[in-house]
Scaffold this active site. Structure first.
Site, PDB file in Angstrom:
ATOM      1  N   SER A 188      -0.502   3.504  -6.801  1.00  0.00           N
ATOM      2  CA  SER A 188      -1.792   2.832  -7.017  1.00  0.00           C
ATOM      3  C   SER A 188      -2.645   3.585  -8.019  1.00  0.00           C
ATOM      4  CB  SER A 188      -2.565   2.735  -5.701  1.00  0.00           C
ATOM      5  OG  SER A 188      -1.915   1.926  -4.766  1.00  0.00           O
ATOM      6  N   ASP A 223      -8.303  -5.790  -5.381  1.00  0.00           N
ATOM      7  CA  ASP A 223      -8.188  -4.587  -4.578  1.00  0.00           C
ATOM      8  C   ASP A 223      -9.128  -4.720  -3.378  1.00  0.00           C
ATOM      9  OD1 ASP A 223      -7.813  -1.716  -3.899  1.00  0.00           O
ATOM     10  OD2 ASP A 223      -7.050  -1.547  -5.942  1.00  0.00           O
ATOM     11  N   HIS A 269     -10.401   2.276  -1.788  1.00  0.00           N
ATOM     12  CA  HIS A 269      -9.266   2.214  -2.700  1.00  0.00           C
ATOM     13  C   HIS A 269      -9.612   1.557  -4.031  1.00  0.00           C
ATOM     14  CE1 HIS A 269      -5.233   1.048  -4.164  1.00  0.00           C
ATOM     15  NE2 HIS A 269      -4.767   2.020  -3.404  1.00  0.00           N
TER      16      HIS A 269
END
Length: 498
Positions: free
Chosen positions: A418, A195, A244
């Site tokens: 996600s 990620d 994220h």
């Protein structure tokens, strides 16, 4: 998704006419270029986008994909986990070393810039057009593909996040009931993400970080990998320049006190590879991260240790083209090594056939997203998979207004598939922690999650009430999955057929 092309610094330009004359890399525009002549020169192996770049600039950045593949079929039958890990790594490296030898020698002699990867038996090359032609003509090269990055989906973000003892998404999949009834919070398991990185000092993430030695001391060797050196050069400690990766990791393992429970498996440990430099993820960084997941290394990217590989790897990155099979070898290697491959399905809904790759692969486990009312999110990508028409997503999980950790020491509500996939990864950690007998048994684990999911009918994109291209096998139920994982193999309900 295409990205602007950049040329390697200091590369020399040649004229378009020289390219055409020296290489013959012209698209079929007349009778002089027959199918047989293109095959003979190897030009038929070259993706048209690479041809266009070579014709436009005299240079090209591309991936030479070799034909030979390692036979990993024996790996899942191996009882020794460490031996299994080494077998996969050594098999992949051996095939890559042998099959790439002639190509690498030629590239070095021609002064081309190149990087070899063993997880997919491919070589990234920056070269002139003549070298491109020479690469394509080699019999061991199966195809030549453009260098196009993957992406983190565009998730929806809200900073207004009200603290709850256990977040709605945790209660929805009944993970909190797993904690209470089975006293199972994922202890002994290791999850990873590829990620944007992780803020390892975040209050919800610092304790489950495998590199935390206690007393304020940390060892980031084998626990952190940053192939593009975004967090420093050398990159010595985890960071997250986007937020994220910290959010997805929080949903897997995060916890900051008794009244701030955001993670499905808060006793599991985490490690991380920064495969995404930003919201864009270079192919090189993703392949390097895929290799590192199979065999984590020290901070100098040396001394690989397959015995320190994670149990689960969560992936939110992907390409909108569900037919893109470039990362198939990576997923196959993970599965062969016993690493559960959790993927988001993508945020390209509500149309059918919008699932992205690698979530579209049959051996990837892709998650769709639904909201607090169990309604599918409009953005959640749907199946069927363009690769054989299989049902996708595999399952669905909470993915709308999910509260989790973000830099710096903060929390936010994110929406996207996600956010759904980490629920699956955390559930696998709970299952394997409670019943080590099924640890690294990918087939059985998938079967259990499939068979215990809550059937949710939506026939918009085909399928049936129990297995359709909107919800997949249904809504994730962590408590039912852990309960079923405690039964013997014979009593586990076989997953519904597609």
């Amino acid at each position: 998704m295409k990205a602007p092309r950049t040329l390697h610094p200091g590369l020399r330009f040649v004229s378009l006419s020289a390219v055409v004359l020296a290489v013959g890399l012209v698209l079929a525009t007349g009778p002089a270029t027959s199918a047989s002549s293109r095959q003979a020169t190897g030009a038929s192996k070259i993706d048209s986008r690479v041809l266009h770049q070579a014709q436009s600039t005299g240079r090209a950045t591309y991936w030479a994909v070799l034909a030979q593949r390692a036979d990993l079929s024996a790996a899942p039958r191996m009882k020794d986990s460490t031996g299994r890990g080494w077998f996969v790594v050594n098999s992949l490296k051996s095939v890559a070393t042998t099959s790439q030898r002639g190509l690498v020698r030629m590239l070095a002699a021609r002064g081309a810039s190149f990087t070899s990867f063993w997880i997919a038996n491919t070589v990234r090359v920056v070269s002139d057009a003549a070298t491109l032609r020479a690469v394509a003509s080699r019999s061991e090269v199966a195809s030549i593909l453009p260098d196009i990055p993957a992406r983190i989906p565009n998730d929806r973000v809200s900073r207004a996040a009200r603290v709850q003892a256990a977040e709605w998404n945790i209660v929805n999949i009944r993970a909190n009931k797993v904690w209470k009834v089975f006293n199972d919070r994922g202890a002994g398991m290791v999850v990873a993400n590829i990620d944007t990185g992780v803020q390892y000092t975040h209050p919800a993430l610092v304790n489950p970080y495998r590199g935390n030695l206690g007393g304020g001391s940390f060892n980031h060797n084998y626990n952190w990998f940053d192939p593009s050196h975004i967090c420093g050069n050398p990159s010595l400690a985890p960071c997250d320049n986007v937020g994220h990766g910290s959010h997805t990791m929080g949903t897997m393992v995060g916890k900051a006190g008794p009244n701030n429970k955001i993670g499905v498996a808060p006793k599991a440990k985490w490690i991380a590879a920064k495969g995404c430099e930003s919201n864009s993820c270079s192919t090189s960084a993703l392949l390097a991260s895929g290799q590192w997941v199979l065999a984590p290394t020290n901070l100098q990217n040396q001394q690989p240790r397959p015995d320190l590989r994670p149990d689960v790897v969560n992936n939110s990155w992907g390409t909108p083209n569900g037919s893109d099979t470039f990362y198939q070898s990576t997923v196959t290697a993970w599965v062969s090594s016993g690493i559960f491959p959790a993927f988001s399905a993508g945020n390209s809904g509500p149309g059918c056939g919008t699932v992205g790759a690698p979530g579209s692969y049959s051996n990837s486990y892709a998650a769709g997203a639904y909201d607090i009312n169990n309604n599918i999110a409009s953005f959640s990508s749907r199946g069927p998979s363009p690769l054989g028409g299989g049902v996708k997503p595999n399952v669905s999980a909470p993915g709308v207004n999910v509260r989790s950790s973000v830099p710096n020491n903060s929390y936010a509500l994110f929406s996207g598939t996600s956010m759904a996939s980490p629920h699956v990864a955390g559930t696998v950690a709970l299952m394997w922690s409670k019943n080590p007998a099924i640890e690294r048994n990918i087939t059985m684990t998938r079967s259990i999650i499939d068979s215990t999911a809550v059937d949710t009918s939506n026939l918009q994109c085909g399928g049936n009430a129990g297995n359709n291209n909107v919800f997949g096998q249904g809504r994730l139920d962590a408590f039912a999955a852990v309960s079923a994982s405690l039964r013997s193999e014979q009593s586990v309900k076989v997953a519904r057929s597609a």
